[in-house]
Design a protein around this motif. Structure first.
Motif, short mmCIF file in Angstrom:
data_model
loop_
_atom_site.label_atom_id
_atom_site.label_comp_id
_atom_site.label_asym_id
_atom_site.label_seq_id
_atom_site.Cartn_x
_atom_site.Cartn_y
_atom_site.Cartn_z
N PHE A 214 87.16 35.27 36.74
CA PHE A 214 86.03 35.67 37.60
C PHE A 214 86.64 36.00 39.12
O PHE A 214 86.15 36.85 39.55
CB PHE A 214 85.02 34.77 37.60
N LEU A 215 87.42 35.10 39.67
CA LEU A 215 87.94 35.52 41.14
C LEU A 215 88.72 36.47 40.99
O LEU A 215 88.56 37.24 42.04
CB LEU A 215 88.68 33.99 41.23
N LEU A 216 89.50 36.82 40.13
CA LEU A 216 90.34 38.11 39.94
C LEU A 216 89.66 39.23 40.20
O LEU A 216 89.74 40.17 40.74
CB LEU A 216 91.28 37.92 38.99
N LEU A 217 88.40 39.16 39.14
CA LEU A 217 87.52 40.27 39.29
C LEU A 217 86.82 40.34 40.51
O LEU A 217 86.44 41.75 41.06
CB LEU A 217 86.49 40.12 38.11
N LYS A 218 86.25 39.30 41.07
CA LYS A 218 85.67 39.53 42.33
C LYS A 218 86.42 40.01 43.51
O LYS A 218 86.24 41.11 44.33
CB LYS A 218 85.41 38.08 42.91
N ALA A 219 88.06 39.66 43.52
CA ALA A 219 89.07 40.44 44.16
C ALA A 219 89.12 41.83 44.29
O ALA A 219 89.18 42.61 44.87
CB ALA A 219 90.22 39.37 44.14
N PHE A 220 89.06 42.28 42.75
CA PHE A 220 89.24 43.41 42.46
C PHE A 220 87.87 44.46 42.93
O PHE A 220 87.87 45.41 43.35
CB PHE A 220 89.35 43.70 41.00
N ALA A 221 86.59 43.78 42.58
CA ALA A 221 85.62 44.52 43.29
C ALA A 221 85.47 44.53 44.73
O ALA A 221 85.30 45.64 45.25
CB ALA A 221 84.32 43.68 42.70
N SER A 222 85.85 43.48 45.37
CA SER A 222 86.07 43.75 46.81
C SER A 222 87.23 44.50 47.46
O SER A 222 86.93 45.40 48.20
CB SER A 222 86.59 42.38 47.39
N GLY A 223 88.37 44.79 46.49
CA GLY A 223 89.41 45.67 47.10
C GLY A 223 88.82 47.17 46.71
O GLY A 223 89.25 48.04 47.41
N ALA A 376 79.07 49.42 49.59
CA ALA A 376 79.88 49.68 48.54
C ALA A 376 79.30 49.84 47.36
O ALA A 376 79.38 50.75 46.31
CB ALA A 376 80.77 48.60 48.53
N VAL A 377 78.17 49.16 47.07
CA VAL A 377 77.46 49.32 45.73
C VAL A 377 76.63 50.39 45.59
O VAL A 377 76.52 50.86 44.70
CB VAL A 377 76.48 48.05 45.53
N GLY A 378 76.22 51.23 46.89
CA GLY A 378 75.50 52.16 47.02
C GLY A 378 76.61 53.27 46.61
O GLY A 378 75.92 54.58 46.21
N VAL A 379 77.93 53.20 46.51
CA VAL A 379 78.60 54.17 46.18
C VAL A 379 79.05 54.12 44.58
O VAL A 379 79.14 54.92 43.74
CB VAL A 379 79.77 54.27 46.89
N PHE A 380 79.22 52.78 44.08
CA PHE A 380 79.59 52.54 42.85
C PHE A 380 78.47 52.63 41.81
O PHE A 380 78.71 53.08 40.60
CB PHE A 380 80.15 51.15 42.61
N THR A 420 80.49 47.37 39.78
CA THR A 420 78.94 47.10 40.15
C THR A 420 78.30 46.10 39.99
O THR A 420 77.60 45.20 40.60
CB THR A 420 78.21 48.24 39.58
N LEU A 421 78.64 45.48 38.63
CA LEU A 421 78.11 44.28 38.29
C LEU A 421 78.67 42.97 38.77
O LEU A 421 77.95 42.07 39.28
CB LEU A 421 78.44 44.13 36.62
N MET A 422 80.01 43.21 39.42
CA MET A 422 80.56 42.01 40.10
C MET A 422 79.98 42.11 41.47
O MET A 422 79.63 40.95 42.05
CB MET A 422 82.16 42.49 40.10
N PHE A 423 79.71 42.99 42.09
CA PHE A 423 79.09 43.34 43.44
C PHE A 423 77.79 42.40 43.28
O PHE A 423 77.37 41.54 44.13
CB PHE A 423 78.72 44.60 43.64
N PHE A 424 76.99 42.86 42.28
CA PHE A 424 75.65 42.10 42.08
C PHE A 424 75.89 40.44 41.84
O PHE A 424 74.96 39.86 42.09
CB PHE A 424 74.72 42.77 40.82
N ILE A 425 76.89 40.14 41.00
CA ILE A 425 77.15 38.76 40.64
C ILE A 425 77.55 38.12 41.90
O ILE A 425 76.79 36.74 42.12
CB ILE A 425 78.02 38.68 39.37
N PHE A 428 75.20 38.93 45.65
CA PHE A 428 73.75 39.29 45.34
C PHE A 428 73.00 39.06 46.53
O PHE A 428 71.95 39.73 46.99
CB PHE A 428 73.29 38.41 44.35
N ALA A 429 73.31 37.79 47.27
CA ALA A 429 72.67 37.65 48.46
C ALA A 429 72.68 38.88 49.54
O ALA A 429 71.51 38.95 50.42
CB ALA A 429 73.05 36.35 49.27
N GLN A 430 73.60 39.70 49.53
CA GLN A 430 73.74 40.82 50.47
C GLN A 430 73.28 42.12 49.72
O GLN A 430 73.08 43.10 50.59
CB GLN A 430 75.38 41.04 50.91
N VAL A 431 73.17 42.24 48.40
CA VAL A 431 73.06 43.59 47.80
C VAL A 431 71.57 43.70 47.04
O VAL A 431 71.34 44.54 46.79
CB VAL A 431 74.07 43.93 46.75
N TRP A 432 70.78 42.46 47.13
CA TRP A 432 69.42 42.49 46.48
C TRP A 432 68.52 43.43 46.98
O TRP A 432 67.67 43.97 46.25
CB TRP A 432 68.87 40.90 46.50
#
Length: 607
Positions: A214-223, A376-380, A420-425, A428-432
């Protein structure tokens, strides 16, 4: 005003000069890739910010995560090359999604990108301003003013035309690329020659406690935020010189190669140098200081980085107006976005983008960091929809080589959806808010479309009710006194051969009423005068009631009622402030009445 406008944006261009405003590959690469290239300044740092929650020893994971981001970049570049040739009219994710997935997925993609381009301008300019105020702390209290000035300058530059803006903005972009290539080259040389201690970084493959998928996926989404702006070229194909699709595809490939080299170089150097993200110093700044110390090259890297962060906003100015044109042609946003300005750019889109960006900067006081995940989520979301749309296109049409094309788009769609899902998960507090504003935007698109359809249905001769024949005309002329203005209006009414002309005077006291009637009989005895005493000093109410009475009688004979409004025009505009503008009030009140015709007769004063 015309001279001032020409000074600001230059002489108007003929429509036949449109070809001269097209971009060659060198200029297009500069202005359309500035957003994507600038993300190198913060994309690698976003990976480290996630990994540091475990420990600095986990930084070696930035290497495989960076490779994953490059894999996604490759899939996106290959996919958008296919989109460029499949949809050479531009529009990118919006057109692809609408044509292959349906109207509403297309509107989700289009709405996301419109908002994202506004965020691009606000976030990029604010980030660049932060870089300037960090170098000159005394300017910190003027952050908002500086950011707004930059937006105004970019707006003005783009109003001067796409070619002129590209000519100015190309230099800082290529200087940034040069600075980072030198930085990466020197840095890698130092690593290879052993100048960088291997003790600064944990060897790749070292087991680290606390690391999870999960943390690696979060880092990947951020990158993956480093990939924002990749879609801009596919939206702006009409801006390229002929052959536009070929030039756009080559520019996209060049951007992908540059972005891959710069991103991988910064990720690698951050790992070898053991750089940790700090609140007050960026990762790129630390790498530059470690490589060059604080000499000219360090400040060159920092200066060009600040410039590219500001100029990344220009990607929004290039792509937003063209996306707006596609939406406006489909009648989902106002038609004014399809109108070219004096310099042949879509100036309404440029101005609206600038104003909305300034509003965001003011609301957030120039501190737009919390908007980056939303940005970022607006692009993905469009990334995911466009890839899925291309999958549907290949499955439906099955052209030659469609299996390999399908594989590329499927890969891109799956990874984009995951990000996209990782950004929401994870954020969420910033992209809701995207779950709120996207439905609102789509609702507005729907209402605008319904309005245009209703207007077209009512104006079309085949569907309109037959026009009622007009047998004659009754003209009502409101008069405030016996003047040249009134005389000209009465002469105009008489010249039209109306069956009846009625002058209407509205006095506020009885004595004035009697005096006016006596003067009128001496001046225009052949024109009927009606006086409507108004004890409450209202002009609109008694006039409206009188028009109702006349209209009822005129309808019996199929007569048209026309209200002729006398109006004098002062020689200087500011003189209007000295007059009560009764004629404007009357016209504003009567304008939306369906049963009368309004005519204004201007009388121009000479001094």
């Amino acid at each position: 005003m015309a001279a001032f406008k020409r000074l600001l944006i230059g002489r108007p261009l003929k429509s036949t000069e449109l070809g001269e405003q097209k971009l060659n590959k060198r200029k297009a690469l500069a202005i359309l890739s500035s957003d994507a290239l600038s993300s190198v300044a913060y994309g690698p740092e976003q990976i480290l910010l996630v990994l540091i929650t475990v420990s600095t020893a986990a930084f070696w994971y930035s290497i495989p995560i960076g490779i994953g981001v490059l894999f996604l970049l490759t899939a996106l570049i290959l996919s958008y090359r296919q989109i460029i040739f499949a949809y050479p009219q531009g529009g990118g994710a919006y057109v692809v999604s609408k044509n292959n997935l349906g109207v509403y997925p297309g509107l989700v993609a289009g709405g996301s990108l419109l908002v994202d381009y506004i965020l691009t301008v606000a976030v990029s300019v604010s980030a660049g301003t932060d870089a300037i105020t960090s170098a000159f702390p005394a300017l910190h209290e003027y952050t908002v003013v500086i950011a707004v000035v930059f937006v105004l300058l970019l707006t003005l530059l783009n109003l001067r035309g796409v070619t002129e803006s590209a000519s100015v903005l190309a230099y800082p972009v290529y200087l940034f690329v040069l600075a980072l290539l030198v930085l990466i080259g020197v840095g890698i040389y130092r690593v290879m020659t052993g100048e960088v201690s291997p003790e600064l970084h944990t060897p790749v493959g070292t087991p680290i406690a606390g690391i999870s998928l999960f943390l690696l996926l979060k880092a990947f989404a951020s990158g993956s935020s480093a990939l924002t702006g990749v879609e801009a070229i596919s939206n702006a194909i009409p801006n390229f010189k002929s052959p536009a699709p070929n030039n756009a595809a080559k520019t996209l490939s060049a951007m992908g190669i540059l972005l891959a080299v710069l991103f991988s170089g910064i990720v690698a150097l951050a790992y070898f140098y053991g750089v940790s993200p700090l609140a007050e110093v960026t990762v790129v700044s630390q790498i530059a200081e470690e490589t060059f110390s604080r000499n000219f090259m360090y400040y060159f890297v920092q200066g060009t980085t600040a410039l590219i962060l500001i100029l990344a906003a220009n990607t929004g100015y290039s792509a937003f107006p063209l996306l707006a044109v596609n939406l406006a042609n489909d009648k989902f946003i106002p038609r004014m976005f399809t109108v070219r300005g004096d310099r042949l750019g879509y100036s309404n889109g440029i101005i609206i983008l600038g104003l909305l960006s300034i509003l965001l900067i003011i609301v957030f006081q120039g501190q737009t960091e919390q908007l980056i995940p939303l940005y970022a989520v607006g692009v993905f979301i469009p990334f995911t929809l466009s890839q899925t749309g291309m999958m549907v296109k290949w499955i439906r049409e099955k052209p030659a080589g469609w299996v390999s094309k399908l594989a590329i788009n499927t890969t891109g769609a799956v990874i984009s959806l995951m990000v996209t899902l990782m950004f929401f998960i994870t954020k969420f507090a910033q992209v809701w808010s995207v779950l709120i504003f996207l439905p609102i935007i789509i609702f507005l698109f729907h209402r605008i479309k319904k309005h245009y359809e209703a207007v077209g249905d009512q104006l079309r001769l085949a569907t309109c009710e037959p026009a009622v024949p007009i047998e004659g005309n009754v003209m009502i002329v409101p008069v405030s006194g016996i003047t040249h203005v009134v005389e000209q209006s009465l002469n105009y009414a008489q010249s039209l051969g109306a069956e009846q002309i009625i002058a209407v005077h509205i006095p506020f006291d009885r004595e004035e009423e009697a005096r006016f009637e006596e003067k009128w009989r001496s001046w225009k005895p052949d024109i009927r005068l009606v006086t409507l005493h108004s004890p409450y000093r209202s002009i609109i109410q008694p006039l409206g009631k009188f028009i109702d009475v006349v209209k009822r009688k005129a309808d019996e004979s199929n007569y048209q009622v026309t209200v002729v409004i006398p109006q004098f025009i002062p020689k200087k505009g500011w003189h209007n402030l000295l007059h009560n503008q009764s004629s404007l009030l009357i016209r504003a009140h009567l304008l939306y009445r369906k049963d009368i015709v309004l005519t204004t007769v201007p009388y121009h004063l000479k001094k």
